[in-house]
Design an enzyme around this catalytic site. Structure first.
Site, PDB file in Angstrom:
ATOM      1  N   HIS A 242       1.734  32.263 -19.509  1.00 52.31           N
ATOM      2  CA  HIS A 242       1.904  32.026 -18.071  1.00 52.31           C
ATOM      3  C   HIS A 242       2.973  32.945 -17.453  1.00 52.31           C
ATOM      4  CE1 HIS A 242      -0.234  28.114 -18.599  1.00 52.31           C
ATOM      5  NE2 HIS A 242       0.457  28.029 -19.712  1.00 52.31           N
TER       6      HIS A 242
HETATM    7  O1  RIB Z   1       3.376  25.576 -17.306  1.00 53.55           O
HETATM    8  C1  RIB Z   1       3.829  26.767 -17.902  1.00 53.55           C
HETATM    9  C2  RIB Z   1       5.299  26.915 -17.754  1.00 53.55           C
HETATM   10  O2  RIB Z   1       5.932  25.859 -18.437  1.00 53.55           O
HETATM   11  C3  RIB Z   1       5.831  28.201 -18.391  1.00 53.55           C
HETATM   12  O3  RIB Z   1       6.932  28.672 -17.659  1.00 53.55           O
HETATM   13  C4  RIB Z   1       6.240  27.773 -19.767  1.00 53.55           C
HETATM   14  O4  RIB Z   1       7.346  28.551 -20.267  1.00 53.55           O
HETATM   15  C5  RIB Z   1       6.696  26.364 -19.533  1.00 53.55           C
HETATM   16  O5  RIB Z   1       8.056  26.401 -19.149  1.00 53.55           O
END
Ligand code: RIB
Ligand code: CA
Length: 322
Positions: A242
């Site tokens: 992500h």
């Molecule tokens: O939902 C994804 C996010 O949540 C990303 O930033 C991952 O590192 C977690 O923190």
């Protein structure tokens, strides 16, 4: 080559945060000036140590790290994400300790100082809970007003949640902070699950940078727990990094297709807590509107990430920046 964009990453490393930091270091389009850490995936002491070690892994322990908020603004985060990122946050991989230590100034002060002194607009990639950014808005509003771009990994417009049915983790971890930031009129791009979930880094891509050298091999090792989690949780043979997609948008503005939308966050204490309510009925003209990422070329984004991560072993870190 145009002047590199000054970049700050506000982060809770975190497996995908680690990949995002490495991606920024591999990208000449940006100059990573500061890393600020926040609670989230694991406790802030650990996210701070992890940030130091990831920078050291890439030979960039010169980049200052400032520790930030240890807890959400109002309601404590119900649980961390050790079951996804590993108890220490990096997939069970023990990186060599960095010779560097965090700077003495807390994240919010370091951010304000950098923003007030920067001769050109600074991009902030916020890839953890938004506690530090909300505090910056409240404690140093003049500094916050100088943010050139704020690229937030968080929320979703139509893909629901990942930590609950309704909420994405970063928003859910500090819903009040997210509400403050996403309605603040800061020039914000919201990179949510709608564009990150389709952008899957598969085993073939991981193998490419793993084979490039020690940095890529270590990045691949950090990802292994994510890979195992994806296989058991989603039945997929790839990982969703992500934060790396959000940092890609920070590196190459316009990578993602965005639409200006009004966004609010459910700050209630019910089942919907942390949900981003994105009004897709219209294109918003409100000053508080957010550029919501709604289109992505996932194949191109994955190729960009893989090739940049592989380059870390090809070209030694820029000694001039040490
Ligand atoms: O939902 C994804 C996010 O949540 C990303 O930033 C991952 O590192 C977690 O923190
Ligand atoms: Ca993160």
């Amino acid at each position: 080559m145009p002047t590199p964009i000054p970049l700050v990453i506000d982060t809770d490393p975190g497996i995908d945060d680690a990949l995002a930091i490495l991606l920024a270091l591999a990208s000449p389009e940006v100059d990573l000036r500061l890393v600020t850490t926040v609670h989230g995936n694991v406790e802030v002491a650990q996210t701070t140590e992890n940030a130091l070690r990831v920078l050291h892994l890439a030979g960039r322990s010169d980049v200052p790290v400032a520790a930030g908020a240890r807890e959400s603004l109002v309601h404590p985060q119900p649980e961390r994400a050790g079951h996804v990122h590993g108890a220490a946050g990096l997939g069970g991989v023990e990186l060599p300790p960095s010779p560097a230590v965090p700077i003495l100034r807390p994240a919010v002060v370091a951010l304000a100082e950098l923003l007030m002194s920067a001769p050109q607009p600074v991009t902030i990639a916020a890839v953890g809970p938004l506690t530090n950014i909300a505090l910056l808005l409240r404690v140093f509003p003049d500094a916050a007003a100088r943010i050139g771009r704020l690229v937030v990994m968080g929320g979703s417009a139509w893909r629901g949640g990942n930590v609950t049915a309704a909420a994405e983790f970063n928003i859910w971890a500090d819903a009040e902070a997210a509400q403050a930031v996403l309605t603040s009129s800061l020039p914000t791009v919201l990179v949510g699950l709608d564009v990150t979930l389709p952008t899957v880094l598969d085993e073939a891509g991981i193998a490419r940078f793993a084979a490039a050298g020690p940095i890529g091999a270590t990045a691949a090792a950090i990802l292994q727990q994510y890979l195992d989690h994806a296989r058991t949780a989603y039945g997929t043979t790839g990982v969703v990094v992500h934060d790396a997609l959000a940092v890609t948008e920070a590196i190459l503005p316009g990578t993602l297709g965005t639409v200006r939308r009004d966004v609010v966050v459910d700050t209630g204490l019910g089942f919907g807590r942390g949900q981003t309510l994105v009004d897709r009925r219209t294109v918003s003209t409100a000053p508080t509107a957010v550029d919501v990422a709604e289109q992505v070329d996932s194949a191109a984004a994955v190729e960009f990430l893989v090739s940049r991560l592989a380059s870390l072993d090809a070209a030694p870190p820029d000694a001039a920046r040490r």
